[in-house]
Design an enzyme around this catalytic site. Structure first.
Site, mmCIF file in Angstrom:
data_model
loop_
_atom_site.group_PDB
_atom_site.id
_atom_site.type_symbol
_atom_site.label_atom_id
_atom_site.label_comp_id
_atom_site.label_asym_id
_atom_site.label_seq_id
_atom_site.Cartn_x
_atom_site.Cartn_y
_atom_site.Cartn_z
ATOM 1 N N CYS A 1 -3.105 32.254 -26.585
ATOM 2 C CA CYS A 1 -3.549 31.178 -25.677
ATOM 3 C C CYS A 1 -4.580 30.243 -26.295
ATOM 4 O O CYS A 1 -4.871 29.185 -25.748
ATOM 5 C CB CYS A 1 -4.096 31.796 -24.400
ATOM 6 S SG CYS A 1 -2.949 32.989 -23.661
ATOM 7 N N HIS B 1 -0.751 26.168 -17.939
ATOM 8 C CA HIS B 1 -1.200 26.723 -19.221
ATOM 9 C C HIS B 1 -0.037 26.842 -20.194
ATOM 10 O O HIS B 1 0.494 27.928 -20.414
ATOM 11 C CB HIS B 1 -1.856 28.086 -18.961
ATOM 12 C CG HIS B 1 -2.385 28.774 -20.180
ATOM 13 N ND1 HIS B 1 -2.817 28.096 -21.306
ATOM 14 C CD2 HIS B 1 -2.573 30.093 -20.437
ATOM 15 C CE1 HIS B 1 -3.216 28.973 -22.202
ATOM 16 N NE2 HIS B 1 -3.082 30.189 -21.709
#
Lengths: 389, 126
Positions: free
Chosen positions: A86, A336
């Site tokens: 991430c 995201h």
């Protein structure tokens, strides 16, 4: 080391997109070039692409070369892909920063891109599981939400943090995202809606989680000489820090409410920038889940340990408070798309520090921070300023 | 390179028989679970397997209601990080404890979960 600045930034529309992986690259690349008329693709001497799992989602590896060709970039100093789950986007920005600061490149695009949504919906959940240790943790059904739910349960048990306070992060970020046309969610959300949304992994409900999102973002970094020639309003990189404590959840300090690696990454960035947490006007923090934003307030030094719940409840992380956190809507509101997230955070800082953020402008913004993580024990922090020092 | 002291397969064979197993460094005494190749404390490779008591307390937990495909039929189910009496932590599935009784600090005991010839780490009532 040479000074380095952002001179351009652009993002694609984030959401459940029909666009292909390459379409998203084009969309963000064009938006970025449009923001800095003095830079043409052939002017760039470097490209870094942050992307986590195109091998699974787009059946494509060899990513930086594919993106270079798609955008007409002919790297002569730097071409690389970064994969750090991430945090891949911000890790890419650090590569570009280091090359330029060292004098090895002058003008570098960092582009983050991810195409997560798949024709079979739960394929995306399966793919996200590749970020968790396969043999020891994913193998019994552990995915990202339960990991952060561990942190939430600990924080509630130790500090009395409430479900309402966790929900308030969701309300704030959904409300901010409603002013961001590129966000995944643009309708806002009330406290009742967040608290009434579906439970994912207790105590985290749907509107306290970032969704599965497709998207891309790009920024251009330049040496001081090139930056000053290209724009009157460059946005300067003032500090950066990264720290890791572990990969397996069980290797971390068992108290998941404390994230010492984030504290160390932040301290390194503050020290390099010679600023403190109370000087930061806006922060783009990694609210993959609402608990992550609360713990980030504490480890970044915006409030004392254990006081993040009251901090959000009193509006101190919103417009008119101590520091505006996630003005673009955060990961909860924007979505995201892994590799794109860190770059989109930088793109938000770029427009905010230039006073070009429109309806979501943070008044008199001069210093900004971004925080990107790839698990509770792995953090990257950047500090940007309107002035170079 | 020599065979590891205890591989994934050996760990789960012992777990299936009801024995939770860690490794202890003969050089510096560091205890690790799951087993590792190199000692994180002294970087030697001198592990010996040590049986663990399997008792511990919940360090944190969550009840999963939206699960990956292979576990959908199980939901809702709980997973926990358990701090073992010996001081190390490991993750596992919670079995035979009502979900509403789960709490940080609750004592639990290791128990293997065997399904379709696969063994997973589980924790049940102490």
């Amino acid at each position: 080391m040479r000074r380095v600045a952002l001179v351009g930034a652009g993002v694609s529309k984030f959401g459940v997109r029909k666009a292909t992986y390459r379409d998203l690259v084009w969309e963000a690349g064009k938006a970025c070039f449009d923001s800095v008329p003095g830079v043409k693709p052939k002017d760039l001497d470097g490209l870094v692409v942050g992307s986590v799992m195109p091998e699974r989602t787009a059946f494509q590896s060899h990513i930086s070369s594919m993106v270079a060709e798609a955008l007409g970039i002919r790297p002569s100093a730097l071409s690389a892909r970064t994969e750090h789950m991430c945090a891949s986007g911000t890790v890419g920005i650090r590569y570009a920063y280091a090359f330029i600061a060292a004098g090895l490149a002058d003008l570098v695009m960092v582009l983050g891109v991810e195409k997560l949504n798949q024709p079979v919906a739960d394929e995306a959940v399966l793919n996200m599981g590749t970020g968790v240790d396969r043999e020891w943790e994913a193998a019994f059904g552990l995915t990202a939400p339960p990991c952060f739910a561990f942190a939430a349960q600990r924080h509630m048990a130790e500090y009395g943090t409430t479900e309402e306070q966790l929900a308030m992060v969701g309300v704030k970020n959904h409300t901010h995202a409603a002013k961001n046309p590129s966000a995944h969610f643009t309708k806002g959300a009330t406290l009742d809606q967040v608290l009434g949304s579906r439970m994912i992994a207790s105590p985290l409900r749907l509107f306290m989680c970032s969704p599965i999102t497709d998207g891309a973002a790009a920024v251009v970094l330049a040496s001081e000489t090139r930056a000053r020639a290209l724009t009157d309003t460059p946005v300067w990189i003032r500090g950066t820090g990264q720290a890791l404590d572990g990969f397996q959840l069980s290797s971390l300090h068992e108290d998941y409410a404390h994230w010492p690696a984030l504290k160390r990454a932040a301290q390194a960035a503050y020290q390099m920038a010679a600023v403190g947490p109370h000087e930061i006007d806006l922060a783009e923090v990694h609210d993959c889940f609402s608990i992550a934003e609360l713990i980030a307030y504490e480890e970044l030094g915006f409030c004392h340990k254990g006081e993040a719940g009251p901090f959000v409840a009193e509006g101190r992380s919103d417009y008119g408070g101590d520091v505006v956190v996630n003005p673009r809507g955060g990961l909860i509101g924007c979505g995201h798309p892994l590799g794109a997230t860190g770059v989109a955070q930088a793109a938000e800082v770029f427009v905010q520090l230039r006073g070009e953020a429109g309806a979501r402008q943070v008044p008199a913004a001069a210093l900004a921070l971004t925080h990107n993580n790839s698990g509770m024990g792995e953090h990257v922090v950047m500090i940007y300023g309107k002035e170079p020092a | 390179m020599a065979e590891p002291v205890i591989t994934l397969r050996h760990f789960f064979e012992r777990a299936r028989a009801g024995q939770l197993t860690g490794v202890r460094c003969r050089k510096c005494g560091e205890l690790a679970i799951p087993p590792k190749e190199l000692c994180p404390a002294c970087y030697e490779r001198a592990w010996e397997p040590v049986p663990l008591g399997g008792e511990g307390t919940i360090a944190s937990y969550t009840v999963i209601r939206v699960a990956p495909r292979a576990f959908m039929a199980d939901a809702p189910y709980a997973v926990a990080a358990v701090k073992l009496t010996e001081g190390v932590s490991i993750l596992g599935r919670i079995v035979d404890i009502p979900l509403e009784r789960l709490a940080v600090g609750l004592p639990v005991r290791f128990r293997p979960i065997v399904r379709n010839s696969q063994t997973a780490i589980g924790f049940g009532p102490a």
